[in-house]
Structure formats: C-alpha cells, structure tokens
Design a protein around this motif. Structure first.
Motif, PDB file in Angstrom:
ATOM      1  N   THR A 110       0.831  -1.203   0.000  1.00 21.12           N
ATOM      2  CA  THR A 110       0.000   0.000   0.000  1.00 21.12           C
ATOM      3  C   THR A 110       0.865   1.252   0.000  1.00 21.12           C
ATOM      4  N   MET A 111       1.922   1.243   0.796  1.00 17.87           N
ATOM      5  CA  MET A 111       2.825   2.395   0.839  1.00 17.87           C
ATOM      6  C   MET A 111       3.502   2.612  -0.509  1.00 17.87           C
ATOM      7  N   ARG A 112       3.852   1.528  -1.189  1.00 16.88           N
ATOM      8  CA  ARG A 112       4.495   1.648  -2.503  1.00 16.88           C
ATOM      9  C   ARG A 112       3.576   2.273  -3.537  1.00 16.88           C
ATOM     10  N   GLU A 113       2.268   2.045  -3.406  1.00 17.61           N
ATOM     11  CA  GLU A 113       1.313   2.639  -4.340  1.00 17.61           C
ATOM     12  C   GLU A 113       1.379   4.160  -4.306  1.00 17.61           C
ATOM     13  N   TYR A 114       1.698   4.718  -3.132  1.00 18.44           N
ATOM     14  CA  TYR A 114       1.733   6.176  -2.985  1.00 18.44           C
ATOM     15  C   TYR A 114       3.107   6.759  -3.301  1.00 18.44           C
ATOM     16  N   GLU A 115       4.105   5.905  -3.471  1.00 17.15           N
ATOM     17  CA  GLU A 115       5.407   6.403  -3.888  1.00 17.15           C
ATOM     18  C   GLU A 115       5.309   7.050  -5.265  1.00 17.15           C
ATOM     19  N   GLY A 116       4.406   6.516  -6.086  1.00 21.09           N
ATOM     20  CA  GLY A 116       4.207   7.083  -7.415  1.00 21.09           C
ATOM     21  C   GLY A 116       3.632   8.485  -7.376  1.00 21.09           C
ATOM     22  N   GLN A 117       3.049   8.858  -6.227  1.00 16.96           N
ATOM     23  CA  GLN A 117       2.517  10.214  -6.054  1.00 16.96           C
ATOM     24  C   GLN A 117       3.518  11.110  -5.331  1.00 16.96           C
ATOM     25  N   GLY A 118       4.743  10.612  -5.221  1.00 14.58           N
ATOM     26  CA  GLY A 118       5.803  11.432  -4.634  1.00 14.58           C
ATOM     27  C   GLY A 118       5.973  11.291  -3.136  1.00 14.58           C
ATOM     28  N   LEU A 119       5.274  10.344  -2.514  1.00 15.81           N
ATOM     29  CA  LEU A 119       5.370  10.198  -1.061  1.00 15.81           C
ATOM     30  C   LEU A 119       6.507   9.247  -0.683  1.00 15.81           C
ATOM     31  N   LYS A 120       7.493   9.775  -0.008  1.00 20.26           N
ATOM     32  CA  LYS A 120       8.565   8.940   0.531  1.00 20.26           C
ATOM     33  C   LYS A 120       8.083   8.323   1.840  1.00 20.26           C
ATOM     34  N   SER A 121       8.358   7.043   2.022  1.00 21.00           N
ATOM     35  CA  SER A 121       7.852   6.387   3.231  1.00 21.00           C
ATOM     36  C   SER A 121       8.733   5.226   3.636  1.00 21.00           C
ATOM     37  N   LEU A 122       8.661   4.885   4.917  1.00 18.59           N
ATOM     38  CA  LEU A 122       9.394   3.766   5.495  1.00 18.59           C
ATOM     39  C   LEU A 122       8.448   2.968   6.381  1.00 18.59           C
ATOM     40  N   LEU A 123       8.644   1.669   6.396  1.00 18.39           N
ATOM     41  CA  LEU A 123       7.843   0.797   7.253  1.00 18.39           C
ATOM     42  C   LEU A 123       8.702   0.244   8.382  1.00 18.39           C
ATOM     43  N   ARG A 124       8.255   0.519   9.614  1.00 20.25           N
ATOM     44  CA  ARG A 124       8.876  -0.111  10.778  1.00 20.25           C
ATOM     45  C   ARG A 124       7.968  -1.258  11.219  1.00 20.25           C
ATOM     46  N   LEU A 125       8.528  -2.442  11.305  1.00 17.71           N
ATOM     47  CA  LEU A 125       7.754  -3.618  11.678  1.00 17.71           C
ATOM     48  C   LEU A 125       8.239  -4.107  13.044  1.00 17.71           C
ATOM     49  N   THR A 126       7.281  -4.251  13.978  1.00 15.26           N
ATOM     50  CA  THR A 126       7.605  -4.612  15.348  1.00 15.26           C
ATOM     51  C   THR A 126       6.834  -5.862  15.760  1.00 15.26           C
ATOM     52  N   PRO A 127       7.471  -7.023  15.701  1.00 10.99           N
ATOM     53  CA  PRO A 127       6.808  -8.230  16.211  1.00 10.99           C
ATOM     54  C   PRO A 127       6.601  -8.123  17.720  1.00 10.99           C
ATOM     55  N   VAL A 128       5.633  -8.859  18.225  1.00  8.20           N
ATOM     56  CA  VAL A 128       5.426  -8.932  19.672  1.00  8.20           C
ATOM     57  C   VAL A 128       6.441  -9.905  20.264  1.00  8.20           C
ATOM     58  N   ASP A 129       7.032  -9.538  21.388  1.00 12.73           N
ATOM     59  CA  ASP A 129       7.907 -10.474  22.080  1.00 12.73           C
ATOM     60  C   ASP A 129       7.021 -11.435  22.874  1.00 12.73           C
ATOM     61  N   ILE A 130       6.803 -12.610  22.336  1.00 13.93           N
ATOM     62  CA  ILE A 130       5.882 -13.581  22.933  1.00 13.93           C
ATOM     63  C   ILE A 130       6.577 -14.520  23.913  1.00 13.93           C
ATOM     64  N   ARG A 131       7.805 -14.197  24.284  1.00 11.72           N
ATOM     65  CA  ARG A 131       8.563 -15.089  25.171  1.00 11.72           C
ATOM     66  C   ARG A 131       8.105 -14.943  26.631  1.00 11.72           C
ATOM     67  N   GLU A 132       6.860 -15.265  26.859  1.00 13.82           N
ATOM     68  CA  GLU A 132       6.264 -15.194  28.184  1.00 13.82           C
ATOM     69  C   GLU A 132       5.323 -16.393  28.357  1.00 13.82           C
ATOM     70  N   GLY A 133       4.831 -16.582  29.559  1.00  8.78           N
ATOM     71  CA  GLY A 133       3.815 -17.597  29.800  1.00  8.78           C
ATOM     72  C   GLY A 133       4.377 -18.897  30.348  1.00  8.78           C
ATOM     73  N   LYS A 134       3.487 -19.707  30.911  1.00  7.24           N
ATOM     74  CA  LYS A 134       3.881 -20.958  31.550  1.00  7.24           C
ATOM     75  C   LYS A 134       4.428 -21.982  30.567  1.00  7.24           C
ATOM     76  N   ASP A 135       4.045 -21.856  29.286  1.00  2.00           N
ATOM     77  CA  ASP A 135       4.498 -22.836  28.306  1.00  2.00           C
ATOM     78  C   ASP A 135       5.816 -22.447  27.645  1.00  2.00           C
ATOM     79  N   LEU A 136       6.437 -21.369  28.105  1.00  2.00           N
ATOM     80  CA  LEU A 136       7.737 -20.967  27.568  1.00  2.00           C
ATOM     81  C   LEU A 136       8.797 -21.981  27.994  1.00  2.00           C
ATOM     82  N   VAL A 137       9.464 -22.569  27.020  1.00  2.00           N
ATOM     83  CA  VAL A 137      10.500 -23.561  27.305  1.00  2.00           C
ATOM     84  C   VAL A 137      11.812 -22.884  27.676  1.00  2.00           C
ATOM     85  N   HIS A 138      12.189 -21.872  26.909  1.00  2.00           N
ATOM     86  CA  HIS A 138      13.462 -21.193  27.111  1.00  2.00           C
ATOM     87  C   HIS A 138      13.401 -19.859  26.377  1.00  2.00           C
TER      88      HIS A 138
END
Length: 458
Positions: A110-138
């Motif tokens: 979607t962001m790339r579609e607007y690059e053609g209209q002159g919009l410079k953009s960057l995507l920051r992707l942040t996964p969730v740190d799921i290393r929690e809970g009773k079933d966490l092995v390590h």
C-alpha cells in the motif's frame, strides 16, 4: 559482530543537542535521512477490537490496507516530506508468523502505491515479544523464540525497512519491583537479566536485518519504565521511583545499539534521549499526540530531542474528522511542520527550550528528560564498565539530580516524593558492587514460577 562499547557521550554540550539532528543519521535509499535535520512523522496504527484467526485474516488485512491508504493519502495531500509507518504486530501475528508477514506485505504494498505520487515512506515492523507464559520452554530456543525470529526474517524479506521490538526479558521481575517500589530488584531486572537478554536477542535481530537488507532500529523499555510511568501518573507508586526507573532502563535499551542497532529507536522508549546522548543514534519520541494510547506528564518536553515524532498507537476507528489513523497522521504532520519550520528559521534551540520549560518543573519524569539533565547523567553513566555498573550509576545519578532540582526550586513535588528519594537512596546503598554476589543473592531470593533463571541460562 563485536559488541560496541560507548565510553563517552556523543554530545559535549547543549549547543548541538537538539531535535532533528543526530550524530549518526540513518540514510535510506529513497532519500529520507533520519537525524539529518528533518523531523518525520511516525504513524503507529493498530486494529479495532476484532477476532484474529485464520477465518478473519482476510478482513484483518483489509483493515490494514484501509488505514494505511487513508494515512498515505493525507500525507500526500499535506505535502509531507516523508513518513514512517509503524506496525506493532498483535500476539496472534507473531504466534502465527505468516500472518504477521502477510500484514507486512499488505502495508508495504500500500505504501508503494503512494510512492508514485511522490510520497517517501518507510515501514517499521515490530513483532510482539511472545517469550512469556507458563508454556515458555526457554528464552533463546524453542517455539516462542523460533516464531519471533521467523516473523523478523519474513517481515524483512517482505520489505520492512526497519525492524524493532519491545522486548520482555526480565519483565516479570520488574513488574514485582514496580509494585513494591523495590529498587534493587528493578536494578537486577534491568541491569543484569534485561541487559543479558538484550545482548542475545539483538545480536540475532541485527544478523537477520543484515541478511534481509533491512535496518535494525531499536528497542524500548515500554514493558518496564512505561509501566512505572503510567502507574506513577495514577498515583499508585511514587513519581520519583518511575523517574529513576526510566534512567536505569536506558542502560538496558542501549544494549541494542551496542549490538548493532542504528536507530531510530522505538517511540515509546522515553529513555531514548539518553540513548541519543550517549550513542549519537537518532530517536523516535511520542508526546502529546500519544494521548490516544495513554496519558503522561511529558507531552511537550519529549519533542526537544526527537528525530521522528509519533502518536504511540491508534485504533482504526471512525472519528468526526475521519478515520483515526488519518486524523493522527494529519496531527503528526502539522507538529513536524512546526519542528522543521523553527529549524529552517534558525530557531530550533528556542523551540527546544520552550518545550522543555513547559513541562520540566511539573513532574520528576519530565525533569529527567531535560536535555541538560540528560547530558549530565549520561556523562556519569558511561563511566561504568558493565551494564550492571551503569544501571547502578544511573540510579544514583538520577536520585541526586532530582534532589538538586527540588532543592533549587526547579522541580515541584509533594513532601511524600521528597521522602521517597531518601528511601530509594537507602535501598540503592544495599546493592553490592560485586555483580556476581548481587546476582546470586537476587536469584536465591527471587526464583519463582514467573522467573526461572535457567530459562535465561543463568
């Protein structure tokens, strides 16, 4: 990659310490340079309340496409010089890595579609740190670890420009420390357990970023110091505890940069000002425009040193002015126009100082974010040789700075807060200088179902 050690601050005085400029700017192929003189808006968006599963993923992806399209269209309309979009994936998106990767693909397309209209953009992707809970092995192998790493790799391959995370190593310990205002336990959670976790985690994230041609941006103490800040804002714990905790958290967050992260760090890491002071990397900050996610007492002062200006996170909901992500993109763009116009007119330092003066005397958390205070404390932090030593120095230096601010009349706090600084100083005096001795004592007294040192190889 060898770990980098910062034994001196990057800024010597206030004459060069200001928003928009970083000693180590980050340049991208599309011409955007973060920390090169322009403050960019960073829009953080999330889904409205809805079920996320295999049967709803088509609707989930449509929601992301809609909110990013609206925000990009507004950015084009308002002639933004460039934008950053951050997607903080929700837990199901990391427990099922392909779902998170699909989100990254849709958003980037979607962001790339607007690059053609002159919009410079960057995507920051942040996964969730799921290393929690009773079933966490390590913490560093097993299903939870593998899924986090898979989400990072797939997102980088899908076109994410920046990789980030809100890591949770030591969070269970820190939660207990905050609820009991236990400074030694907070120091152990941040300066020992958290710092160790960060080094292992970020060594791997940096490697993935290099292999996927993405940028390892940074971490945040959101699950740590932000928890303390919000609780203090509701008067559940002393505000001075939250302020001291914030500066201690900076040492932990900085480990990402020591392992190869280059910024901008995460918006919800208010400790980013210390990261910038010491390492010279650019930072993203959130203030008054983050009220959609949480309240704070630092709405203006956090802008004094920002290189990206964020809203924390806003749901895709309808407002009178339009869909919320589009509305917040407009607010961020106008805020950034102010930052950049003051710079263009040679008045950036005037604007910085006004933002500082508007908040700094009203709350301990704001006071320790004053650029002058940040530089002073940062110069002391780098005298430590290990994360443990630096975290202990950070606590002592912050306690002393808060006392100085109160005594000089530059910081207004209640009598209760004044008394609690002495309590914190006394607590800190019980922490030995020997890290191994301290660690052994803390493990002996704090090993529970919530915190199993074996899962950290401790």
């Amino acid at each position: 990659m060898a770990k980098t050690t910062f034994d001196a601050v990057s800024y010597q005085d206030l004459s060069e310490f200001v928003y928009g400029y970083a000693k180590k700017p980050v340049a991208f192929k599309n011409g955007m340079v973060i920390g090169g003189g322009t403050v960019y808006p960073e829009l953080n968006v999330t889904l409205p309340p809805m079920t996320i599963n295999e049967s709803t993923m088509k609707r989930v992806l449509a929601q992301y496409q809609d909110m990013i399209s609206g925000a990009c269209a507004k950015a084009v309309e308002l002639s933004a010089p460039g934008i950053i979009v951050e997607i903080e994936l929700l837990p199901p998106h990391t427990f099922h890595p392909q779902w998170g990767i699909d989100v990254a693909k849709v958003v980037k397309e979607t962001m790339r579609e607007y690059e053609g209209q002159g919009l410079k953009s960057l995507l920051r992707l942040t996964p969730v740190d799921i290393r929690e809970g009773k079933d966490l092995v390590h913490m560093y192998h097993g299903e939870h670890w593998d899924k986090v790493m898979e989400t990072f790799r797939g997102s980088g391959e899908a076109g994410a420009d920046l990789l980030a995370i809100e890591s949770v190593g030591g969070k269970n310990l820190h939660d207990d420390a905050v609820m009991n205002c236990d400074l030694p336990k907070a120091l152990f959670a941040l300066g020992v357990v958290g710092a160790k976790d960060m080094e292992i985690l970020w060594t791997n994230i940096v490697k993935i970023a290099q292999e996927t041609d993405s940028v390892p941006s940074g971490d945040t103490a959101c699950g740590f110091a932000n928890t303390a800040m919000v609780l203090a804002g509701k008067n559940f714990i002393p505000r001075v505890f939250a302020a001291v905790d914030r500066v201690m958290a900076a040492v932990r967050t900085m480990v990402a940069v020591e392992c190869g992260a280059v910024g901008p760090d995460k918006d919800c890491g208010y400790e980013g000002v210390f990261i910038k002071a010491i390492t010279g990397t650019p930072i993203s900050m959130e203030g008054r425009t983050s009220a959609c996610a949480h309240s704070s007492e630092v709405g203006n002062i956090v802008g004094a040193l920002c290189d990206c200006w964020s809203n924390e996170s806003v749901e895709h909901q309808r407002m009178l002015g339009g869909m919320a992500p589009t509305v917040y993109m407009e607010q961020l763009i106008y805020d950034c126009r102010l930052f950049n116009t003051f710079t263009d007119q040679g008045k950036a330092f005037d604007y910085r100082d006004v933002m500082v003066a508007s908040d700094s005397n009203l709350d301990p958390h704001a006071y320790i974010l004053d650029p002058a205070v940040v530089l002073d404390i940062s110069k002391q932090i780098v005298q430590g040789k290990t994360a443990f030593e630096r975290t202990k120095i950070a606590a002592a230096a912050t306690i002393e700075k808060l006392k100085e601010g109160i005594q000089s009349g530059k910081l207004m706090v209640s009598d209760r807060e004044v008394k609690y600084l002495d309590i914190l100083a006394q607590q800190l005096s019980t922490v030995p200088d020997d890290e191994a001795k301290f660690t052994a004592e803390m493990i002996k007294n704090n090993t529970t179902e919530k915190f199993d040192p074996q899962k950290y190889d401790m």
